[in-house]
Design an enzyme around this catalytic site. Structure first.
Site, mmCIF file in Angstrom:
data_model
loop_
_atom_site.group_PDB
_atom_site.id
_atom_site.type_symbol
_atom_site.label_atom_id
_atom_site.label_comp_id
_atom_site.label_asym_id
_atom_site.label_seq_id
_atom_site.Cartn_x
_atom_site.Cartn_y
_atom_site.Cartn_z
ATOM 1 N N SER A 1 0.865 -1.184 0.000
ATOM 2 C CA SER A 1 0.000 0.000 0.000
ATOM 3 C C SER A 1 0.901 1.232 0.000
ATOM 4 C CB SER A 1 -0.848 -0.007 1.276
ATOM 5 O OG SER A 1 -1.400 1.273 1.523
ATOM 6 N N TYR B 1 -2.488 -1.126 10.427
ATOM 7 C CA TYR B 1 -2.443 -1.325 8.966
ATOM 8 C C TYR B 1 -1.123 -0.779 8.410
ATOM 9 C CZ TYR B 1 -3.972 -1.145 4.046
ATOM 10 O OH TYR B 1 -4.072 -1.311 2.689
HETATM 11 P P1 NAD Z 1 -11.382 -6.295 -0.091
HETATM 12 O O1 NAD Z 1 -11.890 -6.132 1.291
HETATM 13 O O2 NAD Z 1 -12.271 -6.030 -1.245
HETATM 14 O O3 NAD Z 1 -10.804 -7.773 -0.268
HETATM 15 C C1 NAD Z 1 -10.035 -8.391 0.724
HETATM 16 C C2 NAD Z 1 -9.935 -9.869 0.422
HETATM 17 O O4 NAD Z 1 -9.096 -10.467 1.432
HETATM 18 C C3 NAD Z 1 -11.265 -10.624 0.460
HETATM 19 O O5 NAD Z 1 -11.299 -11.548 -0.609
HETATM 20 C C4 NAD Z 1 -11.207 -11.401 1.785
HETATM 21 O O6 NAD Z 1 -11.914 -12.634 1.743
HETATM 22 C C5 NAD Z 1 -9.726 -11.661 1.882
HETATM 23 N N1 NAD Z 1 -9.262 -11.974 3.225
HETATM 24 C C6 NAD Z 1 -9.371 -11.215 4.357
HETATM 25 N N2 NAD Z 1 -8.812 -11.876 5.395
HETATM 26 C C7 NAD Z 1 -8.335 -13.055 4.901
HETATM 27 C C8 NAD Z 1 -7.653 -14.163 5.472
HETATM 28 N N3 NAD Z 1 -7.334 -14.204 6.774
HETATM 29 N N4 NAD Z 1 -7.331 -15.206 4.674
HETATM 30 C C9 NAD Z 1 -7.651 -15.197 3.349
HETATM 31 N N5 NAD Z 1 -8.283 -14.174 2.760
HETATM 32 C C10 NAD Z 1 -8.624 -13.124 3.534
HETATM 33 O O7 NAD Z 1 -10.042 -5.405 -0.147
HETATM 34 P P2 NAD Z 1 -9.217 -4.788 -1.370
HETATM 35 O O8 NAD Z 1 -9.416 -3.341 -1.358
HETATM 36 O O9 NAD Z 1 -9.447 -5.556 -2.613
HETATM 37 O O10 NAD Z 1 -7.740 -5.035 -0.820
HETATM 38 C C11 NAD Z 1 -6.871 -6.033 -1.324
HETATM 39 C C12 NAD Z 1 -5.448 -5.718 -0.880
HETATM 40 O O11 NAD Z 1 -5.041 -4.468 -1.417
HETATM 41 C C13 NAD Z 1 -5.263 -5.618 0.629
HETATM 42 O O12 NAD Z 1 -4.023 -6.196 1.008
HETATM 43 C C14 NAD Z 1 -5.249 -4.120 0.880
HETATM 44 O O13 NAD Z 1 -4.529 -3.773 2.033
HETATM 45 C C15 NAD Z 1 -4.550 -3.648 -0.378
HETATM 46 N N6 NAD Z 1 -4.811 -2.234 -0.688
HETATM 47 C C16 NAD Z 1 -6.073 -1.800 -1.037
HETATM 48 C C17 NAD Z 1 -6.281 -0.458 -1.336
HETATM 49 C C18 NAD Z 1 -7.619 0.080 -1.737
HETATM 50 O O14 NAD Z 1 -7.746 1.311 -1.858
HETATM 51 N N7 NAD Z 1 -8.609 -0.726 -1.990
HETATM 52 C C19 NAD Z 1 -5.207 0.439 -1.246
HETATM 53 C C20 NAD Z 1 -3.952 -0.033 -0.888
HETATM 54 C C21 NAD Z 1 -3.767 -1.376 -0.613
#
Ligand code: NAD
Length: 261
Positions: free
Chosen positions: A145, A158
């Site tokens: 991130s 986080y």
């Molecule tokens: P999201 O909430 O849409 O998806 C998260 C996914 O992680 C889901 O499929 C959930 O089932 C899975 N998950 C959660 N805990 C788990 C576990 N213990 N074991 C297996 N699976 C698990 O989130 P997103 O926005 O798609 O985020 C995905 C990644 O991208 C994350 O690592 C997040 O930190 C990172 N990220 C997202 C953003 C954003 O703006 N959306 C920005 C920076 C980083």
């Protein structure tokens, strides 16, 4: 399209939703076989599998908590048993919990670190073990991130987890480079997914978020998925240990944009 990815095998953790679902579909377009790991939503995972197959790939779903060492290593075994090999691990599963830091319960702190950092270590450990045993020049891509470098008040667990992922990636990249195993991070900025749905549907919150993005738009899952395909391909064969920020300029100190300072 990257021809060298065709028929290769990938695991995407946390692929039932958001960025992970977008990555799985993109890898399907490359003709890859994809294991869709997820935590609990069977229905959503099945839908993602259908999308991958429609895109031209093969897909199976695997329910498992990647912060549990047994599940983290089983997902690697499952990929190999199902598709005969493993070439790419995308550590994407992640969670966030917001609270003033002085009120955070230890259990909440541990939960975030366990999924976002320890989980990445556990799956990486099992994948590297497999790559070394079979002399495979595999690749690992970690979803970090912008908060691996930007502090984030009320989200300290986080930000600490993503800062940890930064050094986990660099340390593993250095350790396994002699074996041809590449380990890189992608650092998304604000991407439209369920994790930040509340922020993106509130007009005032969205406007203040956009001020922090020089390109003035929230990213799409495709912005991330396209980069994953490239970073996994032989086009990026000489790249290891980096973080590729995909953030519309969020890490460029946007408050200085007008020449202030
Ligand atoms: P999201 O909430 O849409 O998806 C998260 C996914 O992680 C889901 O499929 C959930 O089932 C899975 N998950 C959660 N805990 C788990 C576990 N213990 N074991 C297996 N699976 C698990 O989130 P997103 O926005 O798609 O985020 C995905 C990644 O991208 C994350 O690592 C997040 O930190 C990172 N990220 C997202 C953003 C954003 O703006 N959306 C920005 C920076 C980083």
């Amino acid at each position: 399209m990257y021809q060298d990815l065709y028929a290769k095998v990938a695991i995407v953790t946390g692929a039932s939703s958001g960025i992970g679902a977008g990555i799985a579909e993109r890898l399907g377009k490359e003709g890859m076989s994809v294991v869709i790991n997820y935590h609990s939503d069977d229905k959503a995972a099945k839908l993602v599998a259908e999308t991958v197959e429609k895109a031209g790939g093969k897909a199976v779903i695997y329910r498992g908590d990647i912060s549990d060492e047994k599940h983290a290593s089983q997902v690697i075994d499952f990929a190999v048993e199902t598709f005969g090999q493993l070439d790419l691990l995308v550590n994407n599963a992640g969670i966030e919990i917001q609270k003033p830091s002085h009120e955070v319960e230890l259990d909440d702190w541990k939960k975030v670190i366990d999924v976002n950092l320890t989980g990445f270590f556990l799956t990486s450990k099992a994948a590297i073990h497999y790559f070394l045993k079979h002399k495979i020049k595999g690749s690992i891509i970690n979803m970090s991130s912008v908060h691996e470098i930007i502090p984030w008040p009320t989200f300290a667990s986080y930000a600490a987890s993503k800062g940890g992922v930064r050094m986990l990636t660099k340390s593993l990249a250095l350790e396994y480079a002699p074996h041809g195993i590449r380990i890189n991070n992608i650092g998304p900025g604000a991407i439209e997914t369920p994790i930040n749905k509340e922020k993106l549907t509130d007009k005032a919150k969205l406007a203040s978020l956009q001020k922090m993005i020089p390109m003035a738009r929230v990213g799409k899952t495709d912005d991330i998925a396209n980069a994953v395909a490239w970073l996994a391909s032989s086009q990026a064969a000489y790249i290891t240990g980096i973080t590729l920020f995909i953030d519309g300029g969020m890490t460029l100190y946007p408050s200085f944009q007008g020449g202030e300072g």
